[in-house]
Structure formats: structure tokens, C-alpha cells
Design an enzyme around this catalytic site. Sequence first.
Site, PDB file in Angstrom:
ATOM      1  CE  LYS A  31      -2.659   1.534   3.980  1.00  0.00           C
ATOM      2  NZ  LYS A  31      -2.819   3.354   3.488  1.00  0.00           N
ATOM      3  CG  ASP A  60      -4.793   4.538   1.128  1.00  0.00           C
ATOM      4  OD1 ASP A  60      -5.631   4.894   0.725  1.00  0.00           O
ATOM      5  OD2 ASP A  60      -4.326   4.696   2.139  1.00  0.00           O
ATOM      6  CE  LYS A  62      -7.696   6.983   2.592  1.00  0.00           C
ATOM      7  NZ  LYS A  62      -6.132   6.328   2.895  1.00  0.00           N
ATOM      8  CG  ASP A  65     -11.811  17.378  -7.537  1.00  0.00           C
ATOM      9  OD1 ASP A  65     -13.498  17.716  -7.992  1.00  0.00           O
ATOM     10  OD2 ASP A  65     -10.675  17.359  -7.899  1.00  0.00           O
ATOM     11  CB  THR A 119     -11.036   3.332  11.024  1.00  0.00           C
ATOM     12  OG1 THR A 119     -10.329   3.813  10.289  1.00  0.00           O
ATOM     13  CG2 THR A 119     -11.603   1.845  10.685  1.00  0.00           C
ATOM     14  NE  ARG A 209       1.828   2.554  13.536  1.00  0.00           N
ATOM     15  CZ  ARG A 209       0.358   3.302  13.980  1.00  0.00           C
ATOM     16  NH1 ARG A 209       0.343   4.120  14.978  1.00  0.00           N
ATOM     17  NH2 ARG A 209      -1.125   3.298  13.425  1.00  0.00           N
TER      18      ARG A 209
HETATM   19  O1  C5P Z   1       0.382   0.824  11.150  1.00  0.00           O
HETATM   20  P1  C5P Z   1      -1.231   0.128  11.215  1.00  0.00           P
HETATM   21  O2  C5P Z   1      -1.459  -0.828  10.534  1.00  0.00           O
HETATM   22  O3  C5P Z   1      -1.823   0.556  12.211  1.00  0.00           O
HETATM   23  O4  C5P Z   1      -1.354   1.179   9.195  1.00  0.00           O
HETATM   24  C1  C5P Z   1      -2.448   0.500   9.009  1.00  0.00           C
HETATM   25  C2  C5P Z   1      -2.425   1.521   7.749  1.00  0.00           C
HETATM   26  O5  C5P Z   1      -3.649   1.629   7.096  1.00  0.00           O
HETATM   27  C3  C5P Z   1      -2.076   3.347   7.251  1.00  0.00           C
HETATM   28  O6  C5P Z   1      -1.567   3.661   6.485  1.00  0.00           O
HETATM   29  C4  C5P Z   1      -3.375   3.889   7.406  1.00  0.00           C
HETATM   30  O7  C5P Z   1      -3.601   5.189   7.159  1.00  0.00           O
HETATM   31  C5  C5P Z   1      -4.255   3.168   6.592  1.00  0.00           C
HETATM   32  N1  C5P Z   1      -6.297   3.172   6.959  1.00  0.00           N
HETATM   33  C6  C5P Z   1      -6.358   3.119   8.418  1.00  0.00           C
HETATM   34  N2  C5P Z   1      -7.370   3.344   8.438  1.00  0.00           N
HETATM   35  C7  C5P Z   1      -8.186   3.938   7.232  1.00  0.00           C
HETATM   36  C8  C5P Z   1      -7.783   3.781   6.670  1.00  0.00           C
HETATM   37  C9  C5P Z   1      -6.536   3.774   5.457  1.00  0.00           C
HETATM   38  O8  C5P Z   1      -5.780   2.769   9.190  1.00  0.00           O
HETATM   39  N3  C5P Z   1      -9.525   3.778   7.105  1.00  0.00           N
END
Ligand code: C5P
Length: 228
Positions: A31, A60, A62, A65, A119, A209
Amino acid sequence: MKLCIALDLETKEQNLALLETLKNFDDIWIKVGFRSYIRDGKEFLEQIKAINPKFNIFLDLKLYDIPNTMADAAEEIANLGVQMFNVHASAGKIAMQTVMQRLEKFPNRPLVLAVTALTSFDEENFAEIYNADIKTKAAQFAKNSFEAGLDGVVCSTFESKLIKNATNPNFLTLCPGIRPFGEDSNDQQRVADIKTAKEEAVDFAVVGRPIYKASNPNEIVAKILETL
Ligand code: C5P
């Protein structure tokens, strides 16, 4: 279910170094978000593919427009040769239909997902904008996306089944906030482990992470792939 690794390290060099350590995994999704794409651009996508041409890229960005502008952007994204990208469902059904019509000319078009509810919203802030509760609106956004011909949605693990029931079992769900084996949730509010994601019929588990902060990312990716 597929593993989608969020490439959220601070620099391009760190992101590429992580992928170098994972280059023997063919069946993973990568991603690439705003930060990397704005800074590192198309060349970065080419560098990812050079590490392993089988890596699948999810851009990603998003999109949100007016319909024609979204379709123009979608066409440029398809020209980049990525395997998946996303739009906001709140851009509306007409915008999503216009995007899908524009992609008809691509024999191998990327998968297109729609973001339902970010989220980061709590119910109060969500209602201020959408005048509805998150679950109801997420299901409605998913239905609109399905009817517009998209391939799936971005949602939380806990909405995956609800969305499949409101659309079709084959309508894809991509879910962030996965903590494969119960790791620290960090700033995520609603996390799920791999087992729960499987039970909830999630198609793409997004993990950031827990992989890139691990002392041995290779080991954790191998462990995740074993359980999928
Ligand atoms: O590090 P972690 O596993 O929390 O990363 C989640 C990834 O998913 C990040 O790139 C975050 O920006 C993305 N994301 C999210 N919630 C969303 C949309 C995207 O955590 N609703």
C-alpha cells in the site's frame, strides 16, 4: 485473504530497504499512500516493481472530486500499471460510475475500491457530516459502490460481513487496523487479529507498524502468510 503491507516509513530509502528484505514473497500487496506518492512519485512505483515484479501495488490516494476529474485521475492511475486504487464513496454513485466507465478501455484495469467511513471518525463527528450512524452509512456507501460497478470497499473488519450481506459475498473488503497476533494497537481504535479478520471474511488485511517496526519483518510476514 491477502496481506497488504502499509509502506509508511519516513523515507523512500527506508521503504525500499523494507521491501528488499521481503523480496522473496510473491503474493503480497504493497500500500503506497499520499506521503510516499506525493514525494516519490511514479519512479517509486517502478522501484518497487524492480525489487519484485510480482509485488501488487495498491495506490491509496482516495480520490474525491467531480465525476470527470475523478475519471481523468483514474485513467492516469490505470496508466501507471498499479493493481488497485481507491476513491471516496461519498463522491457519489455518478462519480463512481463515471470512473468505472472510463476504465472500460483497459483490458487489465486495476481493482477499484471505495472508502466507506474513515476509521478516525467517532459517531458524533461522523453524524455532523453525514447525518447518520457509521454502520448504516457504511452499508449504504458499500451498496452504492457495488451498484456503480466497483470491486469492493475499504472498511473496518467489524463491518466486513455486514457489507458482504448488503452487497455480494464476492464484493471485496480491505481492512486496516489489523494486529496479526494481538500486537500493540497504537493509535487504532478498533483492531482485529488475523484470526478474526478471517472469520469476518476480510479479503485484504492491511498491516503497517506490526511489520515495519518488527525487529525481523521477514519473520512476521512469513508467519502471517502461513496463517492466511
Ligand atoms: O500501522 P498500521 O497497521 O496501523 O497502518 C494502517 C494503515 O492503514 C495506515 O497506512 C493508515 O493510514 C491506513 N488506514 C487506516 N484506517 C483507515 C484507512 C487507512 O488505518 N480507515
